[in-house]
Motif scaffolding. Structure first.
Motif, short mmCIF file in Angstrom:
data_model
loop_
_atom_site.label_atom_id
_atom_site.label_comp_id
_atom_site.label_asym_id
_atom_site.label_seq_id
_atom_site.Cartn_x
_atom_site.Cartn_y
_atom_site.Cartn_z
N ARG A 42 0.83 -1.22 0.00
CA ARG A 42 0.00 0.00 0.00
C ARG A 42 0.86 1.27 0.00
O ARG A 42 0.49 2.27 -0.60
N TRP A 43 2.01 1.19 0.67
CA TRP A 43 2.83 2.40 0.80
C TRP A 43 4.26 2.24 0.28
O TRP A 43 4.92 3.21 -0.07
N ALA A 44 4.77 1.01 0.21
CA ALA A 44 6.20 0.81 -0.07
C ALA A 44 6.61 1.28 -1.46
O ALA A 44 7.74 1.78 -1.63
N LEU A 45 5.75 1.11 -2.44
CA LEU A 45 6.16 1.46 -3.81
C LEU A 45 6.35 2.96 -4.00
O LEU A 45 7.01 3.38 -4.95
N THR A 46 5.80 3.77 -3.09
CA THR A 46 6.03 5.21 -3.16
C THR A 46 7.45 5.58 -2.76
O THR A 46 7.87 6.72 -2.96
N LEU A 47 8.18 4.63 -2.18
CA LEU A 47 9.56 4.89 -1.76
C LEU A 47 10.58 4.66 -2.87
O LEU A 47 11.76 4.92 -2.70
N LEU A 48 10.11 4.17 -4.03
CA LEU A 48 11.00 3.90 -5.16
C LEU A 48 11.22 5.14 -6.02
O LEU A 48 10.35 6.01 -6.12
N LYS A 49 12.39 5.19 -6.67
CA LYS A 49 12.67 6.27 -7.62
C LYS A 49 11.81 6.08 -8.87
O LYS A 49 11.92 5.04 -9.53
N PRO A 50 10.93 7.04 -9.21
CA PRO A 50 10.07 6.84 -10.38
C PRO A 50 10.83 7.04 -11.69
O PRO A 50 11.77 7.82 -11.77
N TRP A 51 10.43 6.29 -12.71
CA TRP A 51 10.94 6.40 -14.06
C TRP A 51 12.45 6.20 -14.14
O TRP A 51 13.14 6.81 -14.95
N CYS A 52 12.97 5.35 -13.28
CA CYS A 52 14.41 5.03 -13.29
C CYS A 52 14.65 3.53 -13.34
O CYS A 52 15.76 3.07 -13.07
N GLY A 53 13.60 2.75 -13.64
CA GLY A 53 13.74 1.30 -13.65
C GLY A 53 13.70 0.67 -12.28
O GLY A 53 14.07 -0.50 -12.13
N ALA A 54 13.26 1.40 -11.25
CA ALA A 54 13.24 0.88 -9.89
C ALA A 54 12.21 -0.25 -9.76
O ALA A 54 11.15 -0.21 -10.41
N LYS A 55 12.51 -1.21 -8.90
CA LYS A 55 11.66 -2.41 -8.79
C LYS A 55 11.28 -2.68 -7.34
O LYS A 55 12.08 -2.50 -6.42
N PHE A 56 10.04 -3.17 -7.16
CA PHE A 56 9.56 -3.71 -5.90
C PHE A 56 9.43 -5.21 -6.10
O PHE A 56 8.65 -5.67 -6.93
N VAL A 57 10.21 -5.99 -5.35
CA VAL A 57 10.20 -7.45 -5.48
C VAL A 57 9.68 -8.03 -4.16
O VAL A 57 10.31 -7.84 -3.11
N THR A 58 8.55 -8.71 -4.20
CA THR A 58 8.02 -9.32 -2.99
C THR A 58 8.12 -10.84 -3.05
O THR A 58 7.86 -11.46 -4.08
N LEU A 59 8.53 -11.41 -1.92
CA LEU A 59 8.60 -12.86 -1.79
C LEU A 59 7.37 -13.40 -1.07
O LEU A 59 7.23 -14.62 -0.89
N VAL A 60 6.48 -12.49 -0.67
CA VAL A 60 5.25 -12.89 0.02
C VAL A 60 4.10 -12.76 -0.98
O VAL A 60 3.53 -11.69 -1.17
N THR A 61 3.80 -13.86 -1.65
CA THR A 61 2.81 -13.85 -2.72
C THR A 61 1.70 -14.86 -2.43
O THR A 61 1.90 -15.80 -1.66
N PRO A 62 0.54 -14.70 -3.08
CA PRO A 62 -0.56 -15.67 -2.90
C PRO A 62 -0.50 -16.82 -3.88
O PRO A 62 -1.51 -17.51 -4.09
N PHE A 63 0.65 -17.04 -4.51
CA PHE A 63 0.75 -18.00 -5.61
C PHE A 63 0.24 -19.39 -5.19
O PHE A 63 -0.69 -19.93 -5.80
N LEU A 64 0.85 -19.98 -4.16
CA LEU A 64 0.46 -21.33 -3.77
C LEU A 64 -0.89 -21.35 -3.04
O LEU A 64 -1.64 -22.32 -3.16
N GLN A 65 -1.18 -20.28 -2.30
CA GLN A 65 -2.50 -20.24 -1.64
C GLN A 65 -3.63 -20.27 -2.66
O GLN A 65 -4.66 -20.92 -2.45
N ASN A 66 -3.44 -19.57 -3.77
CA ASN A 66 -4.48 -19.54 -4.80
C ASN A 66 -4.70 -20.91 -5.42
O ASN A 66 -5.84 -21.33 -5.65
N THR A 67 -3.61 -21.63 -5.70
CA THR A 67 -3.78 -22.96 -6.30
C THR A 67 -4.33 -23.95 -5.29
O THR A 67 -5.09 -24.85 -5.64
#
Length: 399
Positions: free
Chosen positions: A285-310
């Motif tokens: 909700r708030w973390a992506l606002t901490l990235l440098k915009p338009w510079c190729g900055a990335k938010f990488v999360t390891l907490v995903t719903p991938f397996l929960q969804n399946t």
């Protein structure tokens, strides 16, 4: 180097053998019922901790009759386990996390009549190669190796395990088996998130500003050390009592999440080139606002719903839900000039080759908080369930 892998000839292949041989006497000193000899040339069983159903710690069962691993493909090796490392994933798998996806991966054509049980947990292994398939060129019998075992394979809480040679790497010379067993899964996950997903490397990391949310856990601690070895500036969130720990690993700036919401102190800092999220929840909700915009900055999360969804929706519907979710979020943030990504563990021997070089160069170290003997696996799981560890939990299988 990883690109020079797989060049040494190896030993025999027991092709589709029901009875692999063990040519030299070895003994498991840590079984709950005393030493277990494995000198027989017709061994078909071994000691292991298994589960026969998903559930609590009561599901863990010691047996001397677990099926002995068999080389079914010419690129496989059998490893005698010296030490096994535990991760939070092991506790979640015991509870049934990812069962639908992992069952499909084990049997994609649904042709096996048997279920995944009895299932052996444990993702980290350090040990010695006992047998090699005919196509294995990089390893010999008696090589000391380590590996991160894919979650769809039988794990390391056993006397022996079979793995693809592409998943195995020579153990760092500077580490004991006990220390080495604490590294592969968490370090491989950190590498995958930072390099494969985040696009970072030792050649492009200098002076980049990286934020690690939840930096005192297994993945976070290895990510800190990798990034510092590559010249990045690293900011970490953790609890106050973990501050000295992460600073000792090289963190440049630490924000205490127990002092209140971290959005404000982080928002006052210079923006970041990459954020690695080990926390989840409302972080997006708030973390992506901490990235440098338009510079190729990335938010990488390891907490995903991938397996929960399946697990919840089934394979087909779950995969469709995953695709829709990640595409929607990626597009939402792309129009704001930043990239949103899901990170995943990827088993890789060549990656562990790179990590081994960093370990032996003194750039990466591990902290083993607790060591349990083979008879104490349930106690080791209880320790893992308490969380907030300042190091890894290792089970000593044999000496």
């Amino acid at each position: 180097m990883s690109h020079l892998r797989r060049v040494v000839s190896c030993g025999r292949l027991f092709r589709h053998s029901k009875v692999p041989r063990v040519n030299t006497a070895v003994c498991c000193h840590g079984s709950p019922n005393g030493p277990v000899s494995t000198t027989t040339r017709s061994m078909t069983v071994m000691p292991a901790w298994v589960i026969d159903k998903y559930g609590s710690n009561e599901a863990l069962r010691f047996t001397k009759n677990a099926g002995f691993p068999v080389i079914n493909y010419p690129n496989e090796v059998i490893v005698r386990v010296h030490s096994a490392g535990l991760n939070p994933l092991d506790v979640r798998m015991r509870d049934g996390y990812g069962s639908a996806s992992l069952s499909m991966k084990r049997d994609p054509l649904n042709i096996k009549s048997s279920s995944e049980f009895p299932l052996i947990l444990g993702r980290d292994v350090s040990g010695v190669i006992m047998e090699c398939g005919l196509d294995v060129k990089y390893f010999r019998e008696w090589d000391e190796v380590w590996a991160a075992i894919p979650p769809w394979k039988q794990g390391s809480l056993a006397e022996f395990v079979v793995l693809s040679a592409n998943e195995v790497s020579h153990k760092p010379k500077s580490m004991s088996h006990r220390e080495a067993a604490a590294v592969p899964y968490a370090a491989s996950t950190a590498w995958s998130a930072l390099v494969n997903t985040g696009g970072l490397s030792k050649d492009n990391c200098a002076k980049k500003r990286i934020l690690i949310l939840g930096g005192s856990g297994g993945v976070g601690t290895f990510a800190i050390q990798m990034l510092k070895a590559w010249g990045a500036h690293v900011t970490v969130t953790c609890s106050q009592n973990a501050e000295l720990f992460v600073r000792g690993l090289g963190a440049d700036h630490v924000v205490d999440y127990t002092a209140g919401p971290v959005e404000e102190p982080l928002g006052a800092l210079e923006k970041f080139d990459l954020i690695l999220d080990n926390v989840g929840g409302d972080t997006e909700r708030w973390a992506l606002t901490l990235l440098k915009p338009w510079c190729g900055a990335k938010f990488v999360t390891l907490v995903t719903p991938f397996l929960q969804n399946t697990d919840r929706l089934g394979i087909a519907d779950g995969m469709m839900q995953n695709a829709a979710t990640v595409a929607t979020k990626a597009l939402k943030h792309l129009v704001k000039g930043v990239h949103y990504r899901w990170g995943f563990f990827v088993p890789s021997g060549p990656v562990l080759d790179e990590i081994r070089e960093m370990v032996d160069a003194g750039q990466i170290r591990t902290v083993v908080e607790d060591t349990f003997c083979f008879s104490q696996v349930p106690e080791a799981f209880e320790k893992m369930e308490k969380g907030h560890a300042r190091g890894k939990t290792v089970v000593q299988i044999s000496k």
